[in-house]
Design a protein around this motif. Structure first.
Motif, short mmCIF file in Angstrom:
data_model
loop_
_atom_site.label_atom_id
_atom_site.label_comp_id
_atom_site.label_asym_id
_atom_site.label_seq_id
_atom_site.Cartn_x
_atom_site.Cartn_y
_atom_site.Cartn_z
N ASN A 99 0.78 -1.24 0.00
CA ASN A 99 0.00 0.00 0.00
C ASN A 99 0.81 1.29 0.00
O ASN A 99 0.28 2.37 0.27
CB ASN A 99 -1.01 0.02 1.16
CG ASN A 99 -1.96 -1.16 1.09
OD1 ASN A 99 -1.96 -1.99 1.98
ND2 ASN A 99 -2.73 -1.26 0.03
N PHE A 100 2.08 1.19 -0.30
CA PHE A 100 2.84 2.41 -0.51
C PHE A 100 2.48 2.99 -1.88
O PHE A 100 2.20 2.25 -2.82
CB PHE A 100 4.35 2.14 -0.46
CG PHE A 100 4.91 2.15 0.94
CD1 PHE A 100 5.01 3.35 1.64
CD2 PHE A 100 5.32 0.98 1.55
CE1 PHE A 100 5.54 3.36 2.93
CE2 PHE A 100 5.84 0.99 2.85
CZ PHE A 100 5.95 2.18 3.54
N VAL A 101 2.49 4.31 -1.95
CA VAL A 101 2.09 4.99 -3.18
C VAL A 101 3.29 5.72 -3.79
O VAL A 101 4.09 6.33 -3.07
CB VAL A 101 0.94 5.99 -2.89
CG1 VAL A 101 0.56 6.76 -4.15
CG2 VAL A 101 -0.27 5.25 -2.35
N TYR A 102 3.39 5.61 -5.11
CA TYR A 102 4.52 6.21 -5.82
C TYR A 102 4.02 7.04 -7.00
O TYR A 102 2.98 6.76 -7.57
CB TYR A 102 5.45 5.11 -6.36
CG TYR A 102 5.98 4.21 -5.29
CD1 TYR A 102 7.15 4.54 -4.61
CD2 TYR A 102 5.30 3.06 -4.93
CE1 TYR A 102 7.63 3.72 -3.60
CE2 TYR A 102 5.77 2.23 -3.92
CZ TYR A 102 6.94 2.57 -3.26
OH TYR A 102 7.40 1.75 -2.27
N LYS A 103 4.81 8.05 -7.34
CA LYS A 103 4.51 8.85 -8.54
C LYS A 103 4.93 8.11 -9.79
O LYS A 103 4.38 8.28 -10.85
CB LYS A 103 5.31 10.16 -8.50
CG LYS A 103 4.62 11.27 -7.75
CD LYS A 103 5.44 12.54 -7.95
CE LYS A 103 5.18 13.51 -6.82
NZ LYS A 103 6.14 14.61 -6.82
N ASN A 104 5.97 7.29 -9.62
CA ASN A 104 6.58 6.62 -10.74
C ASN A 104 6.09 5.17 -10.83
O ASN A 104 6.27 4.39 -9.90
CB ASN A 104 8.10 6.67 -10.54
CG ASN A 104 8.86 6.14 -11.71
OD1 ASN A 104 8.53 5.10 -12.27
ND2 ASN A 104 9.90 6.87 -12.11
N ILE A 137 13.50 1.12 -1.93
CA ILE A 137 12.38 1.43 -2.82
C ILE A 137 11.35 2.31 -2.10
O ILE A 137 10.91 3.32 -2.63
CB ILE A 137 11.72 0.13 -3.34
CG1 ILE A 137 12.74 -0.71 -4.12
CG2 ILE A 137 10.52 0.47 -4.23
CD1 ILE A 137 12.24 -2.09 -4.52
N THR A 138 11.01 1.93 -0.88
CA THR A 138 9.94 2.65 -0.18
C THR A 138 10.34 4.08 0.17
O THR A 138 9.46 4.90 0.46
CB THR A 138 9.51 1.91 1.11
OG1 THR A 138 10.64 1.71 1.94
CG2 THR A 138 8.88 0.57 0.77
N LYS A 139 11.61 4.41 0.15
CA LYS A 139 12.00 5.79 0.41
C LYS A 139 11.46 6.73 -0.68
O LYS A 139 11.40 7.94 -0.47
CB LYS A 139 13.52 5.92 0.56
CG LYS A 139 14.31 5.74 -0.71
CD LYS A 139 15.82 5.85 -0.43
CE LYS A 139 16.62 5.64 -1.70
NZ LYS A 139 18.07 5.56 -1.43
N TYR A 140 11.08 6.17 -1.82
CA TYR A 140 10.51 6.99 -2.89
C TYR A 140 8.99 7.12 -2.79
O TYR A 140 8.35 7.75 -3.61
CB TYR A 140 10.85 6.40 -4.27
CG TYR A 140 12.33 6.38 -4.56
CD1 TYR A 140 13.00 7.58 -4.82
CD2 TYR A 140 13.06 5.20 -4.57
CE1 TYR A 140 14.37 7.57 -5.06
CE2 TYR A 140 14.41 5.19 -4.82
CZ TYR A 140 15.06 6.38 -5.07
OH TYR A 140 16.41 6.37 -5.32
N SER A 141 8.42 6.47 -1.79
CA SER A 141 6.96 6.53 -1.65
C SER A 141 6.52 7.94 -1.24
O SER A 141 7.29 8.71 -0.67
CB SER A 141 6.48 5.51 -0.63
OG SER A 141 6.92 5.89 0.66
#
Ligand code: ZN
Length: 52
Positions: free
Chosen positions: A19-24, A45-49
């Protein structure tokens, strides 16, 4: 498949596993692949959420 979210005319991509959300979309897919395989998240990876 990552879930596409539309908010305020912008598109975001959610990893349905964690359920993490990303722009990319590519990063969201990477996250999902990792989550499915390892059943946990990769902080690289989750640091970009983002918060939506
Ligand atoms: Zn994930």
């Amino acid at each position: 498949m990552v879930k596409e979210i539309k908010k305020s005319g912008k598109k975001y991509f959610e990893c349905i596993e964690c359920n993490f959300v990303y722009k990319n979309k590519k990063i969201a897919e990477e996250c999902e692949g990792y989550c499915k395989k390892h059943h946990s998240c990769n902080t690289e990876i989750t640091k970009y959420s983002i918060q939506v």
